[in-house]
Write a protein that holds these residues in place. Sequence first.
Motif, PDB file in Angstrom:
ATOM      1  N   PHE A 173       0.589  -1.401  -0.565  1.00 13.94           N
ATOM      2  CA  PHE A 173       0.471  -0.129  -0.112  1.00 13.94           C
ATOM      3  C   PHE A 173       0.875   1.130  -0.130  1.00 13.94           C
ATOM      4  O   PHE A 173       0.459   2.268   0.586  1.00 13.94           O
ATOM      5  CB  PHE A 173      -1.100  -0.071   1.232  1.00 13.94           C
ATOM      6  N   ILE A 174       2.459   0.625  -0.649  1.00 15.37           N
ATOM      7  CA  ILE A 174       2.862   3.094  -0.442  1.00 15.37           C
ATOM      8  C   ILE A 174       2.702   3.470  -1.395  1.00 15.37           C
ATOM      9  O   ILE A 174       2.674   4.623  -1.810  1.00 15.37           O
ATOM     10  CB  ILE A 174       4.479   1.991  -0.469  1.00 15.37           C
ATOM     11  N   GLU A 175       1.796   2.865  -2.371  1.00 12.76           N
ATOM     12  CA  GLU A 175       1.323   3.758  -4.061  1.00 12.76           C
ATOM     13  C   GLU A 175      -0.097   3.709  -3.772  1.00 12.76           C
ATOM     14  O   GLU A 175       0.096   1.548  -3.323  1.00 12.76           O
ATOM     15  CB  GLU A 175       2.005   3.459  -4.582  1.00 12.76           C
ATOM     16  N   SER A 176      -1.403   4.111  -4.454  1.00 16.90           N
ATOM     17  CA  SER A 176      -2.066   3.616  -4.730  1.00 16.90           C
ATOM     18  C   SER A 176      -2.266   2.360  -5.686  1.00 16.90           C
ATOM     19  O   SER A 176      -1.713   1.743  -6.531  1.00 16.90           O
ATOM     20  CB  SER A 176      -3.140   4.698  -5.514  1.00 16.90           C
ATOM     21  N   ASN A 177      -3.113   1.602  -4.222  1.00 17.43           N
ATOM     22  CA  ASN A 177      -3.919  -0.460  -4.569  1.00 17.43           C
ATOM     23  C   ASN A 177      -4.540   0.218  -6.018  1.00 17.43           C
ATOM     24  O   ASN A 177      -6.014   1.654  -6.138  1.00 17.43           O
ATOM     25  CB  ASN A 177      -4.624  -0.093  -3.895  1.00 17.43           C
ATOM     26  N   PRO A 178      -4.276  -0.449  -7.104  1.00 12.39           N
ATOM     27  CA  PRO A 178      -3.755  -1.552  -7.044  1.00 12.39           C
ATOM     28  C   PRO A 178      -2.804  -1.453  -7.337  1.00 12.39           C
ATOM     29  O   PRO A 178      -1.769  -2.644  -7.730  1.00 12.39           O
ATOM     30  CB  PRO A 178      -4.831  -2.806  -7.880  1.00 12.39           C
ATOM     31  N   GLY A 179      -2.078  -0.480  -7.542  1.00 12.21           N
ATOM     32  CA  GLY A 179      -0.470  -0.658  -8.433  1.00 12.21           C
ATOM     33  C   GLY A 179       0.565  -1.574  -7.680  1.00 12.21           C
ATOM     34  O   GLY A 179       1.028  -2.331  -8.786  1.00 12.21           O
ATOM     35  N   PRO A 180       0.517  -1.718  -6.702  1.00 14.66           N
ATOM     36  CA  PRO A 180       1.738  -2.242  -5.707  1.00 14.66           C
ATOM     37  C   PRO A 180       1.183  -3.842  -5.543  1.00 14.66           C
ATOM     38  O   PRO A 180       2.265  -5.054  -6.259  1.00 14.66           O
ATOM     39  CB  PRO A 180       1.515  -2.055  -4.312  1.00 14.66           C
ATOM     40  N   ILE A 181      -0.185  -4.387  -5.685  1.00 17.34           N
ATOM     41  CA  ILE A 181       0.005  -6.244  -5.447  1.00 17.34           C
ATOM     42  C   ILE A 181       0.241  -6.252  -7.327  1.00 17.34           C
ATOM     43  O   ILE A 181      -0.056  -7.838  -7.483  1.00 17.34           O
ATOM     44  CB  ILE A 181      -1.346  -5.853  -5.203  1.00 17.34           C
ATOM     45  N   LYS A 182      -0.315  -5.353  -8.129  1.00 13.36           N
ATOM     46  CA  LYS A 182      -0.153  -5.308  -9.968  1.00 13.36           C
ATOM     47  C   LYS A 182       1.071  -6.002  -9.902  1.00 13.36           C
ATOM     48  O   LYS A 182       1.514  -6.744 -10.606  1.00 13.36           O
ATOM     49  CB  LYS A 182      -0.718  -4.457 -11.071  1.00 13.36           C
ATOM     50  N   ALA A 183       1.955  -5.107  -9.508  1.00 18.02           N
ATOM     51  CA  ALA A 183       3.309  -5.187  -9.612  1.00 18.02           C
ATOM     52  C   ALA A 183       3.832  -6.391  -8.944  1.00 18.02           C
ATOM     53  O   ALA A 183       5.091  -6.828  -9.251  1.00 18.02           O
ATOM     54  CB  ALA A 183       4.416  -3.877  -8.811  1.00 18.02           C
ATOM     55  N   ALA A 184       3.127  -6.900  -7.183  1.00 16.19           N
ATOM     56  CA  ALA A 184       3.560  -8.010  -7.129  1.00 16.19           C
ATOM     57  C   ALA A 184       3.459  -9.430  -8.047  1.00 16.19           C
ATOM     58  O   ALA A 184       4.333 -10.596  -8.161  1.00 16.19           O
ATOM     59  CB  ALA A 184       3.464  -8.122  -5.674  1.00 16.19           C
ATOM     60  N   LEU A 185       2.311  -9.380  -8.738  1.00 17.01           N
ATOM     61  CA  LEU A 185       1.689 -10.461  -9.531  1.00 17.01           C
ATOM     62  C   LEU A 185       2.313 -10.052 -11.105  1.00 17.01           C
ATOM     63  O   LEU A 185       2.603 -11.734 -11.202  1.00 17.01           O
ATOM     64  CB  LEU A 185       0.161  -9.945  -9.419  1.00 17.01           C
ATOM     65  N   ALA A 186       2.732  -9.146 -11.116  1.00 21.16           N
ATOM     66  CA  ALA A 186       3.548  -9.381 -12.282  1.00 21.16           C
ATOM     67  C   ALA A 186       5.543  -9.975 -11.905  1.00 21.16           C
ATOM     68  O   ALA A 186       6.386 -10.488 -12.619  1.00 21.16           O
ATOM     69  CB  ALA A 186       4.100  -7.842 -13.393  1.00 21.16           C
ATOM     70  N   LEU A 187       5.916  -9.275 -10.840  1.00 24.66           N
ATOM     71  CA  LEU A 187       7.261  -9.674 -10.650  1.00 24.66           C
ATOM     72  C   LEU A 187       7.706 -11.318 -10.276  1.00 24.66           C
ATOM     73  O   LEU A 187       8.301 -11.991 -10.241  1.00 24.66           O
ATOM     74  CB  LEU A 187       8.033  -9.232  -9.628  1.00 24.66           C
ATOM     75  N   ALA A 188       6.169 -11.515  -9.928  1.00 20.97           N
ATOM     76  CA  ALA A 188       5.983 -13.379  -9.649  1.00 20.97           C
ATOM     77  C   ALA A 188       5.299 -14.017 -11.184  1.00 20.97           C
ATOM     78  O   ALA A 188       5.204 -15.026 -11.311  1.00 20.97           O
ATOM     79  CB  ALA A 188       4.735 -13.615  -8.563  1.00 20.97           C
ATOM     80  N   GLY A 189       5.354 -13.414 -12.302  1.00 21.27           N
ATOM     81  CA  GLY A 189       4.980 -13.917 -13.606  1.00 21.27           C
ATOM     82  C   GLY A 189       3.627 -14.571 -13.623  1.00 21.27           C
ATOM     83  O   GLY A 189       3.485 -15.164 -15.023  1.00 21.27           O
ATOM     84  N   ARG A 190       2.427 -13.677 -12.824  1.00 20.08           N
ATOM     85  CA  ARG A 190       0.731 -14.092 -12.815  1.00 20.08           C
ATOM     86  C   ARG A 190       0.539 -13.329 -13.551  1.00 20.08           C
ATOM     87  O   ARG A 190      -0.761 -13.999 -14.602  1.00 20.08           O
ATOM     88  CB  ARG A 190       1.139 -14.180 -11.789  1.00 20.08           C
ATOM     89  N   ILE A 191       0.468 -12.437 -13.938  1.00 21.41           N
ATOM     90  CA  ILE A 191       0.435 -10.587 -14.494  1.00 21.41           C
ATOM     91  C   ILE A 191       1.529  -9.815 -15.507  1.00 21.41           C
ATOM     92  O   ILE A 191       2.420 -10.189 -15.110  1.00 21.41           O
ATOM     93  CB  ILE A 191      -0.881 -10.410 -14.009  1.00 21.41           C
ATOM     94  N   GLY A 192       0.499  -9.428 -15.914  1.00 22.27           N
ATOM     95  CA  GLY A 192       1.291  -8.276 -16.747  1.00 22.27           C
ATOM     96  C   GLY A 192       0.666  -7.185 -15.680  1.00 22.27           C
ATOM     97  O   GLY A 192       0.417  -6.912 -14.980  1.00 22.27           O
ATOM     98  N   PRO A 193       1.770  -6.218 -15.523  1.00 19.42           N
ATOM     99  CA  PRO A 193       1.618  -4.944 -15.116  1.00 19.42           C
ATOM    100  C   PRO A 193       1.152  -4.188 -15.437  1.00 19.42           C
ATOM    101  O   PRO A 193       0.509  -2.928 -14.565  1.00 19.42           O
ATOM    102  CB  PRO A 193       3.435  -4.511 -14.378  1.00 19.42           C
TER     103      PRO A 193
END
Length: 305
Positions: free
Chosen positions: A250-270
Amino acid sequence: MSLSFDRFKGVFTALVTPFRNGIVDYSAFEALLDRQLEAGIAGLVPVGTTGEAATLSDEEAVDLIARTVKFNRGRALVMAGAGANDTKKAVEKAKRAEQAGADALLVVTPYYNKPTQAGLVAHYGAVAAATSLPLVLYSVPGRCGIEIAPATCAELIQKYPNIIGIKEAGGSAARVTQLRAACGDRLMIHSGDDGLTLPFLALGALGVTSVVANYAPREMVAMVEAWHSGNAARALAWHELLAELADTLFIESNPGPIKAALALAGRIGPDMRLPLVPVSEGTRERLGGVMKRFEKASAEFQERR
């Protein structure tokens, strides 16, 4: 239609909406659903704030709800987002979500307009009267500029039997006690802040509508199930293990960070839809480090079971 409060017990995932080249990535979305269900999630929440509902077309929203219902096959409860700052539009969204097969509705307070408490009663009353589905209020003053007063909740559940609960995202665990003082056991309460899930449960909430569960569904489920099974020490250990991840998402507006995390994990694009943009490189790097520490700590913790 009525649902037992027990159906709202546990972790509900506020689902992201993956995009690729500007359109909904349904393949990635269904892969996320599959992972959630395998983890034992109690509820799925499509087209909410985390799902970027404000920038989804009506057709996309209905399709996402219908696909969630079809893929789910009754395994979890589907609570669809149906909020708007125009009461007529909220009523239409509620009707479409019901037609698409949702089990319940999550209706955020009208944003920007800043209605009075009397206006909230009229707004929610109109939506509740338009559907037979159970309706969960959503109070998130940080995004909407208004808070649903406990007395307003009490009035709403008295007047409208299908208004059954609230997702409380005001950042204060004290609200649980205030809501229970006004409504007693007639109001089901969900935490809308991942980091406050355990305090909310301790004060009488039944569960959490979680952003973190998009990335860490098993760990969120383990924490909440530990609490409900009476193992407070284990629930606290999971809470502490999840704390840094929950804060960082939650250090940036949701859902930015959770999408970034999922992208880093290879699950979705950012990808996100304007006016939201992907997180900064600094946030991405910080998040990557937090994810590595979390995965290591989670694996070690589960090995000690």
